[in-house]
Design a protein around this motif. Structure first.
Motif, mmCIF file in Angstrom:
data_model
loop_
_atom_site.group_PDB
_atom_site.id
_atom_site.type_symbol
_atom_site.label_atom_id
_atom_site.label_comp_id
_atom_site.label_asym_id
_atom_site.label_seq_id
_atom_site.Cartn_x
_atom_site.Cartn_y
_atom_site.Cartn_z
ATOM 1 N N LEU A 10 0.784 -0.824 -0.110
ATOM 2 C CA LEU A 10 -0.142 0.120 0.354
ATOM 3 C C LEU A 10 0.524 1.140 -0.182
ATOM 4 O O LEU A 10 1.383 1.317 0.785
ATOM 5 N N PHE A 13 1.162 6.774 2.723
ATOM 6 C CA PHE A 13 1.170 7.544 3.284
ATOM 7 C C PHE A 13 -0.116 8.672 4.760
ATOM 8 O O PHE A 13 0.097 8.151 5.776
ATOM 9 N N LEU A 14 0.108 10.115 5.143
ATOM 10 C CA LEU A 14 -0.506 10.629 5.996
ATOM 11 C C LEU A 14 -1.778 10.491 6.369
ATOM 12 O O LEU A 14 -2.665 10.223 5.430
ATOM 13 N N TYR A 17 -4.221 13.290 10.261
ATOM 14 C CA TYR A 17 -4.338 14.425 9.897
ATOM 15 C C TYR A 17 -3.624 15.180 11.784
ATOM 16 O O TYR A 17 -2.931 15.545 11.217
ATOM 17 N N ASN A 20 -1.223 12.817 13.337
ATOM 18 C CA ASN A 20 0.340 12.321 12.414
ATOM 19 C C ASN A 20 1.043 11.166 12.410
ATOM 20 O O ASN A 20 1.687 11.109 11.878
ATOM 21 N N LEU A 23 0.418 5.683 7.132
ATOM 22 C CA LEU A 23 0.077 4.479 6.716
ATOM 23 C C LEU A 23 1.791 3.685 7.468
ATOM 24 O O LEU A 23 1.075 1.862 7.650
ATOM 25 N N GLY A 44 -7.692 8.774 14.556
ATOM 26 C CA GLY A 44 -9.703 8.365 14.651
ATOM 27 C C GLY A 44 -10.192 9.073 15.630
ATOM 28 O O GLY A 44 -11.735 8.650 14.701
ATOM 29 N N CYS A 50 -10.528 10.317 8.663
ATOM 30 C CA CYS A 50 -9.652 9.248 8.931
ATOM 31 C C CYS A 50 -9.897 7.643 9.339
ATOM 32 O O CYS A 50 -10.078 6.946 9.264
ATOM 33 N N ASP A 53 -10.782 5.139 7.202
ATOM 34 C CA ASP A 53 -9.504 4.406 6.693
ATOM 35 C C ASP A 53 -8.094 3.324 7.470
ATOM 36 O O ASP A 53 -8.087 2.255 7.399
ATOM 37 N N LEU A 55 -9.566 2.353 10.201
ATOM 38 C CA LEU A 55 -10.233 0.976 10.325
ATOM 39 C C LEU A 55 -9.954 -0.283 9.555
ATOM 40 O O LEU A 55 -9.433 -1.873 10.108
ATOM 41 N N TYR A 56 -10.174 0.128 8.145
ATOM 42 C CA TYR A 56 -9.367 -0.922 7.442
ATOM 43 C C TYR A 56 -8.340 -1.200 7.243
ATOM 44 O O TYR A 56 -7.601 -2.733 6.936
ATOM 45 N N CYS A 57 -7.688 -0.240 7.103
ATOM 46 C CA CYS A 57 -6.288 -1.053 6.941
ATOM 47 C C CYS A 57 -5.388 -1.781 9.056
ATOM 48 O O CYS A 57 -4.985 -2.485 8.389
#
Lengths: 68, 236
Positions: A10, A13-14, A17, A20, A23, A44, A50, A53, A55-57
């Motif tokens: 993957l 990226f940040l 936000y 900070n 991934l 989160g 975020c 994303d 939870l997905y990650c």
């Protein structure tokens, strides 16, 4: 998480936000069973943008996504 | 780039035919021009397809979105614009905002000014937010409506589909519209001005996580924009 999913690249990226969190940091923490890393516990939970994303990650990286 | 920079992702929507300009946040004093560290702009069509990514010179004070979108040959009538900023919190101790100027070319309606929607970032730990449910609401004027109202919603996520519920409130009734947005997709959700003889009073957006959102009003006869504003968000 399956090994295939873990090795699937993957882009870095940040992710959060507010804290900070990148991934790569999330992936490393999950790989070492150290989620959440120090200082990133609120990922989160602040602006919440975020969260989807995150939870997905977490699922992709095999962490417990029930309490991010 | 230093990793201790703060980050903020803001969003707006550009529609073809608009004179739409964004003033980049900046501070000036006698000693220095204080600016963002970096700013990257990205454009997305309603299905979430990336149209263009542009690194912005932060010395630039005003962005002409029409000129930027105009370089995309197959741009849709409405595109979502994401502004990804990095800033030094010592220079901007509070979350910086970009400000928008919006006017339909040839319209007799007044120009609109607004604060660009800050979607990701800028909420420090000291706020103490604990709730995960995200609500946004907007209360309409009580006078008779001569406008068509809607809500613009965009999903800034990279991977996750966003599910939201847009609920219109009338005197005694309410109408809920579910919305599902794939990553980077966006949609305009129309709100009925009247329902069962009752006037629209309020709209509420409920989602698991924060989305790019604006409430929009257009003149019923000409379609000219008369309202483009953020909703009011709060955490429970």
């Amino acid at each position: 998480m399956t090994p295939d999913a873990a090795s699937e690249p993957l882009p870095s990226f940040l992710l959060c936000y507010c804290t900070n969190l990148t991934l790569d940091e999330l992936r490393d923490a999950c790989t070492h069973g150290a989620w959440p890393p120090p200082g990133k516990e609120r990922t989160g939970k602040l602006c919440t943008g975020c969260l989807g994303d995150l939870l997905y990650c977490l699922r992709r990286f095999g962490a417990d996504a029930s309490s991010p | 780039m230093s990793s201790d920079l703060s980050a903020l992702l803001s969003a707006t929507f550009y529609e073809k035919g608009d004179n739409h300009r964004i003033e980049l946040i900046h501070q000036r004093d006698r000693a220095a021009h204080r600016r963002l560290e970096s700013l990257d702009l990205a454009l997305y069509d309603p299905e979430g397809k990336g149209l263009r990514e542009v690194p912005i010179d932060t010395r630039q004070e005003i962005l002409d979105l029409g000129a930027l979108v105009g370089t995309v040959t197959d741009a849709s009538p409405r595109v979502m614009v994401l502004l990804d900023a990095r800033y030094d919190a010592r220079i901007f101790p509070y979350r910086p905002h970009h400000y928008g100027f919006l006017h339909r070319r040839g319209s007799t309606a007044a120009a609109l000014y607004y604060a660009a929607n800050a979607v990701l970032g800028g909420v420090p730990d000291r706020i103490g937010a604990t709730g995960l449910n995200n609500f946004e609401t907007y209360i309409f004027l009580r006078r008779p409506l001569a406008e068509r109202y809607s809500v613009l919603l965009g999903n800034p996520a990279r991977f996750s589909t966003a599910e939201a519920q847009v609920t219109s409130y009338y005197a005694t009734e309410r109408v809920a519209q579910p919305v599902a947005l794939p990553p980077k997709a966006h949609v305009e959700v129309p709100l009925a001005g009247e329902h069962a003889g009752e006037r629209l009073q309020r709209v509420e957006i409920k989602a698991l996580f924060r989305l790019a959102s604006y409430v929009v009003g257009r003149r019923a006869d000409s379609g000219d924009l008369v309202l483009f504003d953020h909703l009011f968000s709060y955490h429970r």
